[in-house]
Design a protein around this motif. Structure first.
Motif, PDB file in Angstrom:
ATOM      1  N   THR A  44       9.733  -1.079   0.391  1.00 30.68           N
ATOM      2  CA  THR A  44       9.973  -2.311  -0.365  1.00 30.68           C
ATOM      3  C   THR A  44       9.125  -2.387  -1.619  1.00 30.68           C
ATOM      4  O   THR A  44       9.434  -3.132  -2.530  1.00 30.68           O
ATOM      5  N   GLY A  45       8.032  -1.637  -1.676  1.00 27.82           N
ATOM      6  CA  GLY A  45       7.140  -1.725  -2.830  1.00 27.82           C
ATOM      7  C   GLY A  45       7.726  -1.091  -4.069  1.00 27.82           C
ATOM      8  O   GLY A  45       7.676  -1.645  -5.154  1.00 27.82           O
ATOM      9  N   ASP A  46       8.321   0.082  -3.924  1.00 29.19           N
ATOM     10  CA  ASP A  46       8.864   0.753  -5.092  1.00 29.19           C
ATOM     11  C   ASP A  46      10.382   0.635  -5.159  1.00 29.19           C
ATOM     12  O   ASP A  46      11.006   1.189  -6.035  1.00 29.19           O
ATOM     13  N   LEU A  47      10.984  -0.098  -4.224  1.00 32.39           N
ATOM     14  CA  LEU A  47      12.416  -0.362  -4.209  1.00 32.39           C
ATOM     15  C   LEU A  47      13.231   0.908  -4.432  1.00 32.39           C
ATOM     16  O   LEU A  47      14.110   0.981  -5.264  1.00 32.39           O
ATOM     17  N   ARG A  48      12.933   1.912  -3.645  1.00 38.28           N
ATOM     18  CA  ARG A  48      13.654   3.160  -3.793  1.00 38.28           C
ATOM     19  C   ARG A  48      14.109   3.645  -2.421  1.00 38.28           C
ATOM     20  O   ARG A  48      13.545   3.300  -1.395  1.00 38.28           O
ATOM     21  N   THR A  49      15.111   4.452  -2.445  1.00 35.76           N
ATOM     22  CA  THR A  49      15.597   5.101  -1.238  1.00 35.76           C
ATOM     23  C   THR A  49      15.720   6.577  -1.549  1.00 35.76           C
ATOM     24  O   THR A  49      16.317   6.949  -2.562  1.00 35.76           O
ATOM     25  N   GLU A  50      15.149   7.388  -0.692  1.00 34.51           N
ATOM     26  CA  GLU A  50      15.293   8.833  -0.838  1.00 34.51           C
ATOM     27  C   GLU A  50      16.084   9.351   0.342  1.00 34.51           C
ATOM     28  O   GLU A  50      15.820   8.983   1.484  1.00 34.51           O
ATOM     29  N   GLN A  51      17.043  10.191   0.061  1.00 28.44           N
ATOM     30  CA  GLN A  51      17.824  10.828   1.118  1.00 28.44           C
ATOM     31  C   GLN A  51      17.971  12.301   0.766  1.00 28.44           C
ATOM     32  O   GLN A  51      18.090  12.658  -0.401  1.00 28.44           O
ATOM     33  N   GLU A  52      17.971  13.093   1.802  1.00 32.33           N
ATOM     34  CA  GLU A  52      18.123  14.520   1.567  1.00 32.33           C
ATOM     35  C   GLU A  52      18.793  15.142   2.785  1.00 32.33           C
ATOM     36  O   GLU A  52      18.532  14.757   3.922  1.00 32.33           O
ATOM     37  N   LEU A  53      19.650  16.118   2.544  1.00 36.68           N
ATOM     38  CA  LEU A  53      20.320  16.877   3.604  1.00 36.68           C
ATOM     39  C   LEU A  53      19.991  18.339   3.346  1.00 36.68           C
ATOM     40  O   LEU A  53      20.133  18.838   2.233  1.00 36.68           O
ATOM     41  N   GLU A  54      19.532  19.005   4.393  1.00 40.42           N
ATOM     42  CA  GLU A  54      19.067  20.375   4.203  1.00 40.42           C
ATOM     43  C   GLU A  54      19.514  21.233   5.389  1.00 40.42           C
ATOM     44  O   GLU A  54      19.402  20.827   6.539  1.00 40.42           O
ATOM     45  N   SER A  69       5.665   3.219  -1.034  1.00 41.78           N
ATOM     46  CA  SER A  69       4.822   2.031  -0.949  1.00 41.78           C
ATOM     47  C   SER A  69       5.659   0.818  -0.566  1.00 41.78           C
ATOM     48  O   SER A  69       6.869   0.800  -0.732  1.00 41.78           O
ATOM     49  N   GLY A  70       4.958  -0.194  -0.056  1.00 45.70           N
ATOM     50  CA  GLY A  70       5.607  -1.437   0.332  1.00 45.70           C
ATOM     51  C   GLY A  70       5.048  -1.965   1.624  1.00 45.70           C
ATOM     52  O   GLY A  70       4.309  -1.287   2.330  1.00 45.70           O
ATOM     53  N   GLN A  71       5.397  -3.221   1.916  1.00 42.85           N
ATOM     54  CA  GLN A  71       4.950  -3.827   3.162  1.00 42.85           C
ATOM     55  C   GLN A  71       5.787  -3.325   4.328  1.00 42.85           C
ATOM     56  O   GLN A  71       5.296  -3.128   5.412  1.00 42.85           O
ATOM     57  N   GLU A  72       7.064  -3.182   4.095  1.00 39.99           N
ATOM     58  CA  GLU A  72       7.953  -2.742   5.166  1.00 39.99           C
ATOM     59  C   GLU A  72       8.594  -1.429   4.731  1.00 39.99           C
ATOM     60  O   GLU A  72       9.102  -1.318   3.632  1.00 39.99           O
ATOM     61  N   ARG A 115       0.836  -1.186   0.000  1.00 40.02           N
ATOM     62  CA  ARG A 115       0.000   0.000   0.000  1.00 40.02           C
ATOM     63  C   ARG A 115       0.879   1.246   0.000  1.00 40.02           C
ATOM     64  O   ARG A 115       2.038   1.192   0.352  1.00 40.02           O
ATOM     65  N   THR A 116       0.304   2.338  -0.384  1.00 42.31           N
ATOM     66  CA  THR A 116       1.017   3.614  -0.365  1.00 42.31           C
ATOM     67  C   THR A 116       0.762   4.291   0.967  1.00 42.31           C
ATOM     68  O   THR A 116      -0.381   4.365   1.419  1.00 42.31           O
ATOM     69  N   VAL A 117       1.830   4.735   1.606  1.00 45.29           N
ATOM     70  CA  VAL A 117       1.709   5.441   2.878  1.00 45.29           C
ATOM     71  C   VAL A 117       2.469   6.754   2.789  1.00 45.29           C
ATOM     72  O   VAL A 117       3.359   6.930   1.969  1.00 45.29           O
ATOM     73  N   GLY A 130       2.733   6.380   7.988  1.00 42.93           N
ATOM     74  CA  GLY A 130       1.319   5.994   7.945  1.00 42.93           C
ATOM     75  C   GLY A 130       0.635   6.243   9.269  1.00 42.93           C
ATOM     76  O   GLY A 130       0.690   7.331   9.820  1.00 42.93           O
ATOM     77  N   ASP A 131       0.001   5.196   9.799  1.00 42.51           N
ATOM     78  CA  ASP A 131      -0.732   5.299  11.062  1.00 42.51           C
ATOM     79  C   ASP A 131       0.082   4.839  12.264  1.00 42.51           C
ATOM     80  O   ASP A 131      -0.459   4.700  13.355  1.00 42.51           O
TER      81      ASP A 131
END
Length: 155
Positions: A84-94, A108-111, A60-62, A134-135
């Protein structure tokens, strides 16, 4: 005349007796075993289909929400999210010069795993980080003083 006899004079032919047909029990046994095997196979297929659809439902998308509040004048904010759903990692430094600060990312993903790190600048102050996936419950941590760091990680 003659006396009557207890025996009939002529014997009528006895009709032939048909042999008693035994029921074929083995046929019923084979049918019951066959029904059990087919029923077991259908149940197994149903379980597999149910698990696959549960896994798809788990993707699911969270929304991952990051927040930093406090009175620090300059902070460095670093955050990352892995799904795990979209197999992506986002990182940002601000580099942030005014609080409050907030960012939302959908994944998205289960975990899912998310981390928010806040470092107070040389001028000092207090900064509190909050992260929610999510929740799930909000994870919080506070950094106080110059160059202090707070890390919020979920889950």
């Amino acid at each position: 005349m003659s006396e009557p006899s207890n025996h009939p004079r002529w014997n009528a032919p006895v009709p032939p007796q048909h042999p008693v047909r035994k029921r074929r029990k083995w046929l019923w046994v084979v049918l019951v075993v066959l029904m059990l095997v087919v029923g077991g196979c259908l149940a197994a297929v149903g379980l597999v289909v149910s698990e696959v659809s549960d896994e798809d439902a788990g993707a699911r998308t969270v929304t991952v929400t990051y927040e930093v509040t406090g009175d620090a004048r300059d902070v460095t904010v670093s955050f990352s999210v892995q799904g795990t759903g979209d197999l992506r990692t986002e990182q940002e430094l601000e580099q942030v010069t005014g609080l409050p600060w907030r960012r939302e990312i959908e994944t998205s993903g289960q975990e899912m795993s998310s981390t928010l790190v806040v470092t107070v600048g040389a001028a000092g102050g207090k900064a509190t980080c909050r992260v929610r996936v999510g929740d799930e419950p909000v994870r919080t941590a506070t950094a106080s003083g110059p160059h202090d760091t707070a890390t919020c990680k979920s889950p």
